[in-house]
Design a protein around this motif. Structure first.
Motif, short mmCIF file in Angstrom:
data_model
loop_
_atom_site.label_atom_id
_atom_site.label_comp_id
_atom_site.label_asym_id
_atom_site.label_seq_id
_atom_site.Cartn_x
_atom_site.Cartn_y
_atom_site.Cartn_z
N SER A 32 6.07 10.35 -2.77
CA SER A 32 6.55 11.65 -2.27
C SER A 32 5.87 11.98 -0.93
O SER A 32 6.39 12.77 -0.16
CB SER A 32 6.34 12.74 -3.31
OG SER A 32 4.97 12.82 -3.63
N ALA A 33 4.71 11.38 -0.64
CA ALA A 33 4.08 11.57 0.66
C ALA A 33 4.68 10.61 1.69
O ALA A 33 4.26 10.58 2.85
CB ALA A 33 2.58 11.36 0.56
N GLY A 34 5.60 9.78 1.24
CA GLY A 34 6.27 8.87 2.15
C GLY A 34 5.45 7.66 2.54
O GLY A 34 5.66 7.05 3.58
N ILE A 35 4.47 7.30 1.71
CA ILE A 35 3.65 6.13 2.03
C ILE A 35 4.16 4.92 1.24
O ILE A 35 4.24 4.96 0.01
CB ILE A 35 2.17 6.39 1.68
CG1 ILE A 35 1.65 7.55 2.52
CG2 ILE A 35 1.32 5.14 1.92
CD1 ILE A 35 0.30 8.05 2.09
N ALA A 36 4.51 3.87 1.93
CA ALA A 36 5.00 2.65 1.27
C ALA A 36 3.83 1.71 1.04
O ALA A 36 2.90 1.63 1.84
CB ALA A 36 6.06 1.98 2.13
N LEU A 37 3.90 0.98 -0.08
CA LEU A 37 2.80 0.07 -0.43
C LEU A 37 3.24 -1.38 -0.30
O LEU A 37 4.38 -1.73 -0.62
CB LEU A 37 2.38 0.31 -1.89
CG LEU A 37 1.67 1.62 -2.21
CD1 LEU A 37 1.34 1.66 -3.69
CD2 LEU A 37 0.41 1.76 -1.38
N ALA A 38 2.30 -2.22 0.15
CA ALA A 38 2.58 -3.65 0.18
C ALA A 38 2.19 -4.27 -1.16
O ALA A 38 2.85 -5.18 -1.65
CB ALA A 38 1.80 -4.31 1.30
#
Lengths: 252, 334
Positions: free
Chosen positions: B286-292
């Motif tokens: 929801s914070a818009g952070i994508a994870l690798a």
């Protein structure tokens, strides 16, 4: 406890039958003494001032039996150390079997071996020209049996305490040589100066040798048979109690 | 099955007294598979030898398999099996003879001992080895024969001292299976010692950690690991993302601590990594952070030991003062 003793005895005996090297090895030494040392004695014994009655074989064979009983018993500790190291003793000590049976079964095996060896030696010596009343031979072999009980018990007691061949071997050497030299096994102590003879009187095995020699002459009423017999029984009593205590000790 | 109260053992030697076991209290319930974990010299074997009547405690007492240890050691021996580190299988006696003699020392009639031995050959993969001499067996076979001897009288409680020491990895996992099935299929309560963390982890329902003669922790392997500083969670955020924002989100998780970041990677500790993962992913999303990538590392028992004692299990083995005197077996406190 009798059943347990027999179980331990059977196990030890079968082990020996499968690998009879030590039994045969134990016979080699007395046979060598008989063949290579016995004839030397004949000349000396024939001298008129020789202090011991009887002929060379009657003097030497009974002493040889004492030596066999001693050696046959003393060295059994090595086998126990090997068994202890491999964990067999510990494994048996955690069963409800009497710990005294763990000792006595093994001692019984060693006693049977000594009796068989002694019988072979007496029979061999008769071929060499030994003359002995049959009761004397029986008495002599019974003496060997008692000595084996005593010395095997002592050997196991010491072995279970030191738990290392490196410590056990020098201890045996330290004991064996003076005991043999002061027992009159090779030559009667009466041949020596009085200080040496008196010193030998401190050695219980010298009385055993005297008793065996008297028995081989059929002289059963002599004082030496009585004294030697009592000394042997006392040795058995002391060592068996010692061995039993050691086997029942918690950390053994 | 075992109820130990203040069991302690002191060894006296010329160099002074060594407190090998300084009073241990613990319980083992019926049907449990419990491991005693600690470095060599921690007092594991000494405790085991006290519980198996081979060594008198200098203080304390225990009830073993329903019998008061000090009152009736012979009855204790009847009810337990004990497999020592050197189990005594490697003799020059045929396997079958040795196993049956051992059963008969427990007072079993010959026929019963033979029947039971046949069962155990099956159970422990020893079929066909009856005539072989003990010393010609492989390491794994010897170990299984040791265990067969410990089980010959069908005890409800079996003590195993370092059962897999010296075995190759394959024999080791094979033995683990046998030990598990003892409990699962035959209902035997098993108490074993080990200084292998993976062994305690893989095998035991519950672990008692012992160090310098005292139990310093007890619990299931998972409980113990949770007691450390928690699971380690590590994330790698995708290129060009704000690591700082992710650090902030991770820091807000209940119980999160030791939050560190380096470039686009981020690490923190939390009591239950698996439990917070869902929240963490949702909030990052929801914070818009994508994870690798994201990983949760459960702590090992080695971490546990490190946290409890301040040193690694391997280092602990080198500590000379933890060792009892070297006068033969009596000093072998393992």
């Amino acid at each position: 406890m009798l059943v347990e003793t027999m179980l331990v005895f059977n196990r030890a005996m079968r082990q020996l039958v499968r690998n009879p090297f030590w039994v045969i090895f134990g016979l080699v030494q007395p046979v060598l003494y008989l063949v290579l040392f016995g004839p030397l004695l004949t000349r000396i014994v024939d001298r008129p001032d020789f202090p011991q009655p009887g002929d060379a074989w009657q003097i030497f064979v009974p002493a040889l039996l004492v030596q066999m009983g001693m050696f046959g018993g003393l060295f059994v500790g090595f086998g126990l150390i090997a068994e202890w190291r491999s964990g067999v003793i510990e494994r048996m000590r955690v069963t409800p079997a009497s710990r005294t049976a763990l000792l006595l079964g093994r001692v019984l095996r060693d006693t049977v071996v000594s009796v068989v060896q002694a019988t072979i030696i007496v029979a061999g010596a008769i071929l060499f020209g030994l003359r002995v009343p049959w009761l004397g031979a029986v008495f002599g072999i019974a003496g060997v049996a008692l000595l084996a009980v005593a010395l095997a018990s002592a050997s196991y007691a010491v072995a279970l305490r030191v738990k290392s061949e490196d410590a056990f071997a020098p201890m045996l050497n330290a004991v064996v040589l003076p005991v043999v030299l002061l027992s009159g096994i090779l030559l009667p102590m009466k041949l020596g100066p009085s200080w040496l003879y008196n010193l030998s009187r401190l050695n219980p095995f010298s009385y055993v040798v005297d008793a065996e020699r008297a028995a081989f002459l059929g002289d059963f009423t002599s004082r030496s048979v009585l004294v030697g017999g009592l000394v042997t029984l006392a040795l058995v009593a002391v060592t068996v109690v010692w061995g039993t205590r050691t086997f029942n000790r918690e950390t053994a | 099955m075992i109820h130990s109260r203040g069991l302690a053992r002191t060894f006296k030697s010329r160099k002074g007294t060594v407190e090998a076991v300084r009073g241990v209290d613990f319980e083992v319930a019926q049907g449990e598979l419990v491991g005693f974990l600690g470095p060599n010299g921690a007092g594991k074997t000494t405790t085991l030898r006290m519980l198996t009547t081979l060594l008198d405690p200098t203080a304390g007492t225990a009830t073993v398999a329903g019998v008061e240890l000090r009152e009736d050691p012979v009855r204790v021996r009847r009810r337990i099996g004990y497999v020592a580190q050197s189990g005594g299988a490697g003799t020059d006696v045929p396997v079958g003879e040795e196993l049956i003699t051992h059963g008969r020392l427990y007072g079993m009639p010959a026929a019963q001992a033979r029947r039971r031995a046949t069962e155990l050959y099956e159970q422990l993969d020893l079929v066909g080895l009856e005539k072989r001499l003990g010393r010609t067996l492989s390491g794994g076979q010897k170990r299984r024969l040791d265990i067969a001897m410990g089980l010959i009288h069908e005890p409800g409680l079996l003590f195993l001292d370092e059962p897999t020491t010296g075995l190759d990895p394959q024999s080791r996992s094979n033995l683990w299976n046998h030990i598990r099935s003892l409990r699962d299929e035959h209902g035997v309560t098993v108490f074993l010692t080990t200084h292998y963390l993976d062994e305690a982890d893989a095998l035991c329902d519950r672990v008692l950690v012992i160090d310098a003669g005292k139990i310093i922790a007890a619990g299931t392997p998972d409980e113990l690991k949770r007691r450390v500083s928690g699971d380690a969670v590590s994330l790698i955020v995708s290129e060009g993302q704000h690591t700082g924002k992710a650090v902030e989100i991770a820091g807000r998780l209940p119980g999160a601590h030791e939050v560190t970041s380096d470039g686009n990677s981020l690490r923190f500790r939390v009591p239950r990594g698996d439990a917070v993962l869902a929240t963490l992913l949702r909030e990052l999303d929801s914070a818009g952070i994508a994870l690798a990538s994201v990983q949760v590392h459960r702590p090992t028992l080695d971490d546990v030991f490190l946290t409890l004692t301040g040193r690694a299990l391997r280092d602990a083995e080198a500590l000379p003062d933890a060792r009892p005197p070297a006068n033969g077996r009596s000093g072998d406190a393992g």
